[in-house]
Each structure stands twice: as structure tokens, then as C-alpha cells.
Scaffold this motif. Structure first.
Motif, PDB file in Angstrom:
ATOM      1  N   ILE A   1      38.799  33.583  43.023  1.00  0.00           N
ATOM      2  CA  ILE A   1      38.953  34.969  43.598  1.00  0.00           C
ATOM      3  C   ILE A   1      37.452  34.934  43.398  1.00  0.00           C
ATOM      4  N   CYS A   2      36.734  34.518  42.564  1.00  0.00           N
ATOM      5  CA  CYS A   2      35.143  35.085  42.264  1.00  0.00           C
ATOM      6  C   CYS A   2      34.569  33.749  43.969  1.00  0.00           C
ATOM      7  N   ASN A   3      33.543  33.908  45.005  1.00  0.00           N
ATOM      8  CA  ASN A   3      32.841  33.116  44.876  1.00  0.00           C
ATOM      9  C   ASN A   3      31.275  32.494  44.566  1.00  0.00           C
ATOM     10  N   THR A   4      30.565  33.799  43.440  1.00  0.00           N
ATOM     11  CA  THR A   4      29.620  33.513  43.469  1.00  0.00           C
ATOM     12  C   THR A   4      29.837  33.739  41.641  1.00  0.00           C
ATOM     13  N   ASP A   5      28.454  33.168  40.721  1.00  0.00           N
ATOM     14  CA  ASP A   5      28.233  33.559  39.536  1.00  0.00           C
ATOM     15  C   ASP A   5      28.397  34.993  39.351  1.00  0.00           C
ATOM     16  N   ASP A   6      28.076  36.027  40.446  1.00  0.00           N
ATOM     17  CA  ASP A   6      27.824  37.099  39.912  1.00  0.00           C
ATOM     18  C   ASP A   6      29.237  37.829  40.028  1.00  0.00           C
TER      19      ASP A   6
ATOM     20  N   VAL B   1      31.177  36.985  36.774  1.00  0.00           N
ATOM     21  CA  VAL B   1      30.615  37.723  35.401  1.00  0.00           C
ATOM     22  C   VAL B   1      31.605  39.607  35.422  1.00  0.00           C
ATOM     23  N   GLU B   2      31.283  39.990  37.264  1.00  0.00           N
ATOM     24  CA  GLU B   2      31.620  41.367  37.603  1.00  0.00           C
ATOM     25  C   GLU B   2      33.194  41.206  37.496  1.00  0.00           C
ATOM     26  N   GLU B   3      34.506  40.191  37.945  1.00  0.00           N
ATOM     27  CA  GLU B   3      35.201  40.480  37.521  1.00  0.00           C
ATOM     28  C   GLU B   3      35.883  39.867  35.856  1.00  0.00           C
ATOM     29  N   VAL B   4      35.159  39.425  35.260  1.00  0.00           N
ATOM     30  CA  VAL B   4      34.967  39.440  33.666  1.00  0.00           C
ATOM     31  C   VAL B   4      35.029  40.255  33.176  1.00  0.00           C
ATOM     32  N   ALA B   5      34.158  41.212  33.394  1.00  0.00           N
ATOM     33  CA  ALA B   5      34.339  42.874  32.666  1.00  0.00           C
ATOM     34  C   ALA B   5      35.001  43.422  33.212  1.00  0.00           C
ATOM     35  N   ILE B   6      35.561  43.408  34.680  1.00  0.00           N
ATOM     36  CA  ILE B   6      36.166  44.181  34.472  1.00  0.00           C
ATOM     37  C   ILE B   6      38.094  44.375  33.934  1.00  0.00           C
ATOM     38  N   THR B   7      38.262  42.868  34.068  1.00  0.00           N
ATOM     39  CA  THR B   7      39.684  42.290  33.412  1.00  0.00           C
ATOM     40  C   THR B   7      39.871  42.603  31.925  1.00  0.00           C
ATOM     41  N   VAL B   8      38.384  42.122  30.724  1.00  0.00           N
ATOM     42  CA  VAL B   8      37.970  42.656  30.014  1.00  0.00           C
ATOM     43  C   VAL B   8      38.402  44.265  29.346  1.00  0.00           C
ATOM     44  N   ILE B   9      37.670  44.703  30.380  1.00  0.00           N
ATOM     45  CA  ILE B   9      37.879  46.358  29.506  1.00  0.00           C
ATOM     46  C   ILE B   9      39.123  46.789  30.196  1.00  0.00           C
ATOM     47  N   HIS B  10      40.247  46.819  31.717  1.00  0.00           N
ATOM     48  CA  HIS B  10      41.144  46.576  31.609  1.00  0.00           C
ATOM     49  C   HIS B  10      42.026  46.129  30.102  1.00  0.00           C
ATOM     50  N   GLU B  11      42.134  44.914  29.737  1.00  0.00           N
ATOM     51  CA  GLU B  11      42.885  44.875  28.770  1.00  0.00           C
ATOM     52  C   GLU B  11      42.168  45.554  27.696  1.00  0.00           C
ATOM     53  N   ILE B  12      41.427  45.958  27.026  1.00  0.00           N
ATOM     54  CA  ILE B  12      41.223  46.540  25.965  1.00  0.00           C
ATOM     55  C   ILE B  12      41.411  47.271  25.904  1.00  0.00           C
ATOM     56  N   ALA B  13      40.955  48.408  27.646  1.00  0.00           N
ATOM     57  CA  ALA B  13      42.461  49.483  27.403  1.00  0.00           C
ATOM     58  C   ALA B  13      43.364  49.390  26.540  1.00  0.00           C
ATOM     59  N   HIS B  14      44.032  48.565  27.195  1.00  0.00           N
ATOM     60  CA  HIS B  14      45.745  48.663  27.005  1.00  0.00           C
ATOM     61  C   HIS B  14      45.495  48.648  25.592  1.00  0.00           C
ATOM     62  N   TYR B  15      44.667  48.228  25.417  1.00  0.00           N
ATOM     63  CA  TYR B  15      44.923  48.690  23.407  1.00  0.00           C
ATOM     64  C   TYR B  15      45.131  50.351  22.663  1.00  0.00           C
ATOM     65  N   PHE B  16      43.709  50.664  23.530  1.00  0.00           N
ATOM     66  CA  PHE B  16      43.830  52.090  23.553  1.00  0.00           C
ATOM     67  C   PHE B  16      45.375  52.428  24.047  1.00  0.00           C
ATOM     68  N   GLY B  17      45.761  52.169  24.847  1.00  0.00           N
ATOM     69  CA  GLY B  17      47.247  53.058  25.378  1.00  0.00           C
ATOM     70  C   GLY B  17      47.000  53.652  26.928  1.00  0.00           C
ATOM     71  N   ILE B  18      45.436  53.037  27.553  1.00  0.00           N
ATOM     72  CA  ILE B  18      45.920  53.095  28.785  1.00  0.00           C
ATOM     73  C   ILE B  18      46.862  52.059  29.583  1.00  0.00           C
ATOM     74  N   ASP B  19      47.176  52.908  30.215  1.00  0.00           N
ATOM     75  CA  ASP B  19      48.413  52.588  31.647  1.00  0.00           C
ATOM     76  C   ASP B  19      48.040  52.034  32.562  1.00  0.00           C
ATOM     77  N   ASP B  20      48.501  50.505  33.431  1.00  0.00           N
ATOM     78  CA  ASP B  20      48.110  50.393  34.294  1.00  0.00           C
ATOM     79  C   ASP B  20      47.426  51.029  35.388  1.00  0.00           C
ATOM     80  N   ASP B  21      48.348  52.064  35.921  1.00  0.00           N
ATOM     81  CA  ASP B  21      48.075  53.606  36.551  1.00  0.00           C
ATOM     82  C   ASP B  21      46.966  54.568  36.831  1.00  0.00           C
ATOM     83  N   ARG B  22      46.590  54.735  35.188  1.00  0.00           N
ATOM     84  CA  ARG B  22      45.235  55.779  34.912  1.00  0.00           C
ATOM     85  C   ARG B  22      44.785  54.428  34.494  1.00  0.00           C
TER      86      ARG B  22
END
Length: 112
Positions: A76-81, A84-105
Motif C-alpha cells: 500500500i506504500c509507494n515510497t520509503d517515507d 516509515v509512516e505506515e509502520v509507525a501507525i501500525t505499530v502504535i495501533h497494535e500496541i494500543a490494543h495491548y492497553f485495551g484500546i479498541d479499533d473504534d477509539r
């Protein structure tokens, strides 16, 4: 982008987590795999028991895992930048689930 470079981006993404939250992450392993076989377009997956759902039976459990799917992100990405942005979003999103934050939030917070 090579698996090693994506893995390095995962470490950079973890560094973006606010220190007060980052110190609260315990018993979590972040992995990078090529793709999820069951859902090939999946970018990341948290597997474990969220902090908000843990009870006394959690003690001694194997680590929770966050898996980042490199090929799906590269699809889904066209450039290295963008990677970098999508990896950050995905990592933070998944770690948020560890803290109990659901997809809607997470979507409300802009980390969907």
C-alpha cells in the motif's frame, strides 16, 4: 524495502510511544513477518490479553505478540517515507490494543 529495514522502522515506531506509556509495556514481543496467511492484506496483529482484561491467571503467561506484516505494508506504500509512516501507525495501533484500546477509539484518535 528489506525485512531488516522494516524491522528497524519498527524500533523507531516504538520510540514514538510516550514514555509514560512505553514504560508500561511489559511481556510484549514485536515481530516482523512477510504476510498473514489467513488475511493477506492485514498490516498488523496484536495477539494476547490486553492489560484491561488480565486477571490473576495471567501470571507466567507467554509474551503477547505484535506482528507487523511487511509485504502488506509495502503493497500500500509507494515510497520509503510512506513505509516509515505506515509502520509507525501500525505499530502504535497494535500496541494500543495491548492497553485495551479498541479499533473504534483508535479511529477516533487518528490511529485507525
Amino acid at each position: 524495502m528489506s525485512p531488516e529495514r522494516v524491522g528497524g522502522r519498527v524500533g523507531g515506531a516504538r520510540a514514538q510511544i510516550p514514555p509514560q506509556r512505553g514504560r508500561g509495556i511489559d511481556n510484549v514481543v514485536v515481530l516482523v513477518e512477510a504476510r498473514n496467511d489467513e488475511e493477506p492484506s492485514l498490516l498488523g496483529l496484536y495477539h494476547g490479553i490486553a492489560l484491561t482484561d488480565r486477571d490473576s491467571y495471567y501470571a507466567g503467561s507467554l509474551p503477547d505478540t505484535v506482528t507487523i506484516y511487511r509485504e502488506a505494508i509495502l503493497d500500500i506504500c509507494n515510497t520509503d517515507d510512506e513505509v516509515v509512516e505506515e509502520v509507525a501507525i501500525t505499530v502504535i495501533h497494535e500496541i494500543a490494543h495491548y492497553f485495551g484500546i479498541d479499533d473504534d477509539r483508535l479511529h477516533e484518535l487518528g490511529w485507525g
